[in-house]
Design an enzyme around this catalytic site. Structure first.
Site, PDB file in Angstrom:
ATOM      1  N   ASP A  36       0.813  -1.210   0.000  1.00 17.18           N
ATOM      2  CA  ASP A  36       0.000   0.000   0.000  1.00 17.18           C
ATOM      3  C   ASP A  36       0.854   1.270   0.000  1.00 17.18           C
ATOM      4  OD1 ASP A  36      -2.106  -1.728   0.237  1.00 17.18           O
ATOM      5  OD2 ASP A  36      -2.950  -0.811   2.040  1.00 17.18           O
ATOM      6  N   HIS A  50       3.729  -2.266   3.164  1.00 16.00           N
ATOM      7  CA  HIS A  50       3.782  -0.904   2.627  1.00 16.00           C
ATOM      8  C   HIS A  50       5.152  -0.678   1.996  1.00 16.00           C
ATOM      9  CE1 HIS A  50       0.620  -0.738   5.684  1.00 16.00           C
ATOM     10  NE2 HIS A  50       0.115   0.285   5.002  1.00 16.00           N
TER      11      HIS A  50
END
Length: 251
Positions: free
Chosen positions: A69, A214
Protein backbone atom coordinates in the site's frame (compact mmCIF):
# COMPACT_ATOMS: atom_id res chain seq x y z
CA UNK A 1 -19.80 -12.95 10.65
CA UNK A 2 -21.37 -9.91 9.04
CA UNK A 3 -24.39 -9.59 11.36
CA UNK A 4 -23.46 -11.91 14.21
CA UNK A 5 -21.94 -9.17 16.37
CA UNK A 6 -25.05 -7.02 16.14
CA UNK A 7 -27.46 -9.92 16.67
CA UNK A 8 -25.58 -10.95 19.80
CA UNK A 9 -25.45 -7.33 20.93
CA UNK A 10 -29.22 -6.97 20.42
CA UNK A 11 -29.99 -10.12 22.41
CA UNK A 12 -27.58 -9.13 25.16
CA UNK A 13 -29.13 -5.68 25.53
CA UNK A 14 -32.65 -7.09 25.69
CA UNK A 15 -31.64 -9.47 28.46
CA UNK A 16 -29.70 -6.74 30.24
CA UNK A 17 -32.54 -4.20 30.08
CA UNK A 18 -35.09 -6.83 31.14
CA UNK A 19 -32.98 -7.67 34.18
CA UNK A 20 -32.43 -4.05 35.22
CA UNK A 21 -35.65 -2.28 34.28
CA UNK A 22 -36.03 1.36 35.21
CA UNK A 23 -32.37 2.39 35.25
CA UNK A 24 -31.26 5.03 32.76
CA UNK A 25 -27.67 3.82 33.16
CA UNK A 26 -28.62 0.54 31.56
CA UNK A 27 -29.55 2.40 28.37
CA UNK A 28 -26.41 4.53 28.55
CA UNK A 29 -24.29 1.41 28.93
CA UNK A 30 -25.97 -0.26 25.93
CA UNK A 31 -25.50 2.87 23.80
CA UNK A 32 -21.79 3.04 24.65
CA UNK A 33 -21.39 -0.67 23.93
CA UNK A 34 -23.20 -0.28 20.61
CA UNK A 35 -20.92 2.64 19.67
CA UNK A 36 -17.82 0.61 20.45
CA UNK A 37 -19.04 -2.26 18.28
CA UNK A 38 -19.72 0.12 15.37
CA UNK A 39 -16.21 1.59 15.67
CA UNK A 40 -14.73 -1.91 15.76
CA UNK A 41 -16.73 -2.91 12.67
CA UNK A 42 -15.56 0.25 10.88
CA UNK A 43 -11.86 -0.29 11.51
CA UNK A 44 -11.59 -4.06 11.12
CA UNK A 45 -12.05 -4.78 7.42
CA UNK A 46 -11.98 -8.52 8.11
CA UNK A 47 -15.40 -8.35 9.80
CA UNK A 48 -17.01 -7.32 6.51
CA UNK A 49 -19.91 -5.59 8.21
CA UNK A 50 -20.30 -2.52 5.97
CA UNK A 51 -18.46 -3.84 2.90
CA UNK A 52 -17.91 -7.39 1.69
CA UNK A 53 -14.15 -7.32 1.25
CA UNK A 54 -11.94 -10.10 -0.04
CA UNK A 55 -9.53 -10.91 2.78
CA UNK A 56 -8.06 -14.23 1.64
CA UNK A 57 -8.21 -16.90 -1.02
CA UNK A 58 -10.01 -20.12 -0.19
CA UNK A 59 -7.43 -22.73 -1.06
CA UNK A 60 -5.37 -25.52 0.44
CA UNK A 61 -2.53 -24.77 -1.94
CA UNK A 62 0.52 -23.23 -0.29
CA UNK A 63 0.33 -19.77 -1.81
CA UNK A 64 -0.15 -16.25 -0.51
CA UNK A 65 -0.68 -12.77 -1.95
CA UNK A 66 1.84 -10.03 -1.21
CA UNK A 67 0.18 -6.61 -1.33
CA UNK A 68 1.81 -3.21 -0.93
CA UNK A 69 0.00 0.00 0.00
CA UNK A 70 0.66 3.74 -0.24
CA UNK A 71 3.17 3.84 -3.11
CA UNK A 72 4.81 4.34 -5.39
CA UNK A 73 7.64 5.88 -3.37
CA UNK A 74 11.41 6.08 -3.53
CA UNK A 75 11.49 2.71 -1.74
CA UNK A 76 9.38 0.93 -4.38
CA UNK A 77 12.26 0.23 -6.81
CA UNK A 78 14.09 -1.80 -4.14
CA UNK A 79 10.90 -3.80 -3.55
CA UNK A 80 10.57 -4.38 -7.29
CA UNK A 81 14.20 -5.49 -7.51
CA UNK A 82 13.60 -8.13 -4.85
CA UNK A 83 10.37 -9.35 -6.40
CA UNK A 84 12.10 -9.61 -9.76
CA UNK A 85 15.01 -11.52 -8.22
CA UNK A 86 12.66 -14.12 -6.74
CA UNK A 87 10.30 -14.09 -9.75
CA UNK A 88 7.34 -13.08 -7.61
CA UNK A 89 4.37 -11.01 -8.72
CA UNK A 90 2.62 -8.78 -6.20
CA UNK A 91 -0.31 -6.37 -5.99
CA UNK A 92 0.31 -2.65 -5.42
CA UNK A 93 -2.49 -0.44 -4.12
CA UNK A 94 -1.39 2.99 -5.29
CA UNK A 95 -2.27 6.49 -4.15
CA UNK A 96 -3.08 8.85 -7.02
CA UNK A 97 -0.88 11.64 -5.69
CA UNK A 98 2.04 9.23 -5.42
CA UNK A 99 1.52 8.07 -8.99
CA UNK A 100 1.74 11.70 -10.10
CA UNK A 101 4.92 12.11 -8.06
CA UNK A 102 6.60 8.92 -9.33
CA UNK A 103 5.08 8.15 -12.75
CA UNK A 104 8.13 6.22 -13.97
CA UNK A 105 8.02 3.88 -10.97
CA UNK A 106 4.30 3.31 -11.48
CA UNK A 107 4.91 2.37 -15.09
CA UNK A 108 7.69 0.02 -13.99
CA UNK A 109 5.26 -1.77 -11.65
CA UNK A 110 2.98 -2.43 -14.61
CA UNK A 111 5.76 -3.31 -17.07
CA UNK A 112 7.17 -5.94 -14.70
CA UNK A 113 3.85 -7.75 -14.55
CA UNK A 114 2.52 -6.72 -11.17
CA UNK A 115 -1.12 -5.92 -10.46
CA UNK A 116 -2.22 -2.44 -9.41
CA UNK A 117 -5.21 -1.35 -7.37
CA UNK A 118 -6.85 1.95 -6.41
CA UNK A 119 -6.01 3.34 -2.95
CA UNK A 120 -7.75 6.72 -3.46
CA UNK A 121 -6.18 9.90 -4.76
CA UNK A 122 -5.02 11.49 -1.50
CA UNK A 123 -5.32 8.80 1.22
CA UNK A 124 -6.93 11.43 3.43
CA UNK A 125 -6.70 11.14 7.20
CA UNK A 126 -10.37 12.13 7.18
CA UNK A 127 -11.40 9.14 5.07
CA UNK A 128 -13.80 7.80 7.68
CA UNK A 129 -15.64 11.13 7.82
CA UNK A 130 -15.96 11.91 4.09
CA UNK A 131 -19.32 11.87 2.32
CA UNK A 132 -20.11 9.22 -0.27
CA UNK A 133 -19.72 11.78 -3.07
CA UNK A 134 -16.30 12.85 -1.79
CA UNK A 135 -15.21 9.22 -1.61
CA UNK A 136 -16.39 8.71 -5.19
CA UNK A 137 -14.25 11.69 -6.21
CA UNK A 138 -11.23 10.21 -4.41
CA UNK A 139 -11.63 6.88 -6.18
CA UNK A 140 -12.40 8.29 -9.61
CA UNK A 141 -9.55 10.81 -9.51
CA UNK A 142 -7.10 8.02 -8.69
CA UNK A 143 -8.53 6.01 -11.60
CA UNK A 144 -7.98 8.98 -13.92
CA UNK A 145 -4.35 9.39 -12.84
CA UNK A 146 -3.59 5.69 -13.29
CA UNK A 147 -5.21 5.62 -16.71
CA UNK A 148 -3.34 8.74 -17.84
CA UNK A 149 0.01 7.60 -16.42
CA UNK A 150 -0.02 3.88 -17.08
CA UNK A 151 -2.89 3.37 -19.51
CA UNK A 152 -4.43 0.92 -17.08
CA UNK A 153 -7.80 0.46 -15.39
CA UNK A 154 -8.59 -1.59 -12.31
CA UNK A 155 -11.61 -2.76 -10.33
CA UNK A 156 -9.47 -3.42 -7.28
CA UNK A 157 -9.85 -0.99 -4.40
CA UNK A 158 -8.41 -0.98 -0.91
CA UNK A 159 -9.92 1.45 1.61
CA UNK A 160 -7.30 3.68 3.29
CA UNK A 161 -6.56 2.40 6.81
CA UNK A 162 -8.97 -0.45 6.09
CA UNK A 163 -11.81 1.83 7.19
CA UNK A 164 -15.33 1.05 5.99
CA UNK A 165 -18.69 2.64 6.73
CA UNK A 166 -22.00 3.23 4.90
CA UNK A 167 -20.61 6.17 2.86
CA UNK A 168 -17.57 4.18 1.75
CA UNK A 169 -19.81 1.23 0.92
CA UNK A 170 -21.95 3.47 -1.32
CA UNK A 171 -18.85 4.90 -3.03
CA UNK A 172 -17.50 1.42 -3.74
CA UNK A 173 -20.84 0.38 -5.25
CA UNK A 174 -21.12 3.54 -7.39
CA UNK A 175 -17.62 3.13 -8.80
CA UNK A 176 -17.98 -0.60 -9.43
CA UNK A 177 -14.97 -1.54 -7.33
CA UNK A 178 -14.07 -4.75 -5.50
CA UNK A 179 -12.94 -4.06 -1.95
CA UNK A 180 -9.74 -5.87 -1.02
CA UNK A 181 -8.69 -6.38 2.58
CA UNK A 182 -6.19 -8.70 4.21
CA UNK A 183 -5.90 -11.33 6.92
CA UNK A 184 -2.21 -10.84 7.73
CA UNK A 185 -1.29 -7.35 8.85
CA UNK A 186 2.48 -6.83 9.02
CA UNK A 187 2.27 -3.60 11.07
CA UNK A 188 5.36 -2.48 9.16
CA UNK A 189 4.39 1.18 9.57
CA UNK A 190 4.43 1.00 13.37
CA UNK A 191 6.78 -1.89 14.26
CA UNK A 192 10.28 -0.66 15.01
CA UNK A 193 12.55 -3.19 13.31
CA UNK A 194 12.47 -5.36 10.19
CA UNK A 195 13.01 -8.67 12.08
CA UNK A 196 9.86 -8.01 14.12
CA UNK A 197 7.86 -7.37 10.94
CA UNK A 198 9.17 -10.57 9.37
CA UNK A 199 8.43 -12.70 12.45
CA UNK A 200 4.91 -11.34 12.73
CA UNK A 201 4.14 -12.28 9.12
CA UNK A 202 5.52 -15.82 9.15
CA UNK A 203 3.61 -16.60 12.35
CA UNK A 204 0.32 -15.69 10.70
CA UNK A 205 0.50 -16.80 7.07
CA UNK A 206 -1.64 -19.71 5.93
CA UNK A 207 -2.52 -21.03 2.46
CA UNK A 208 -4.47 -18.29 0.70
CA UNK A 209 -3.40 -15.45 3.00
CA UNK A 210 -3.37 -11.84 1.83
CA UNK A 211 -0.45 -10.02 3.44
CA UNK A 212 -0.57 -6.26 3.99
CA UNK A 213 2.77 -4.47 3.52
CA UNK A 214 3.78 -0.90 2.63
CA UNK A 215 6.43 0.03 0.07
CA UNK A 216 7.25 3.14 2.09
CA UNK A 217 10.37 2.30 4.11
CA UNK A 218 13.68 0.48 4.04
CA UNK A 219 12.45 -1.55 7.00
CA UNK A 220 9.79 -3.21 4.87
CA UNK A 221 12.31 -3.93 2.12
CA UNK A 222 14.58 -5.71 4.59
CA UNK A 223 11.67 -7.71 5.99
CA UNK A 224 10.56 -8.59 2.46
CA UNK A 225 13.96 -10.07 1.62
CA UNK A 226 13.74 -12.46 4.57
CA UNK A 227 10.11 -13.22 3.77
CA UNK A 228 10.89 -14.16 0.16
CA UNK A 229 13.64 -16.48 1.37
CA UNK A 230 11.19 -18.06 3.81
CA UNK A 231 8.56 -18.59 1.11
CA UNK A 232 11.11 -20.19 -1.17
CA UNK A 233 12.38 -22.46 1.60
CA UNK A 234 8.86 -23.52 2.62
CA UNK A 235 7.82 -23.96 -1.02
CA UNK A 236 5.12 -21.30 -0.89
CA UNK A 237 3.88 -19.84 -4.16
CA UNK A 238 2.26 -16.45 -4.65
CA UNK A 239 -0.81 -15.12 -6.44
CA UNK A 240 -2.02 -11.65 -7.40
CA UNK A 241 -5.40 -10.32 -6.34
CA UNK A 242 -6.76 -9.97 -9.87
CA UNK A 243 -6.45 -13.75 -10.30
CA UNK A 244 -9.23 -14.38 -7.75
CA UNK A 245 -11.69 -11.73 -8.93
CA UNK A 246 -14.63 -13.27 -10.73
CA UNK A 247 -15.52 -11.40 -13.93
CA UNK A 248 -19.03 -9.99 -13.98
CA UNK A 249 -21.33 -11.22 -16.73
CA UNK A 250 -23.84 -8.87 -18.30
CA UNK A 251 -26.83 -9.98 -20.33
Amino acid sequence: MKHYLFILFYLFCNLFIYGFQGSIWVYVFCFILFSLIVVWASFDIRLGYFVNSITHKRTKTKEIALTFDDGPTEFTPAVLDLLNEYKVRATFFCIGKQVEKHPEIFRRIITEGHTVGNHTYSHSNQTGFLSASRMVEEIEKCDEVMLKTGNIQTVLYRPPFGVTNPNIARAIKRTGKKSIGWNVRSLDTVTGQAPAVYKRIIKKIRPGSIVLLHDTSEKTTLALKDLLLFLKDKKYGTYTIDSIIKPEHHD
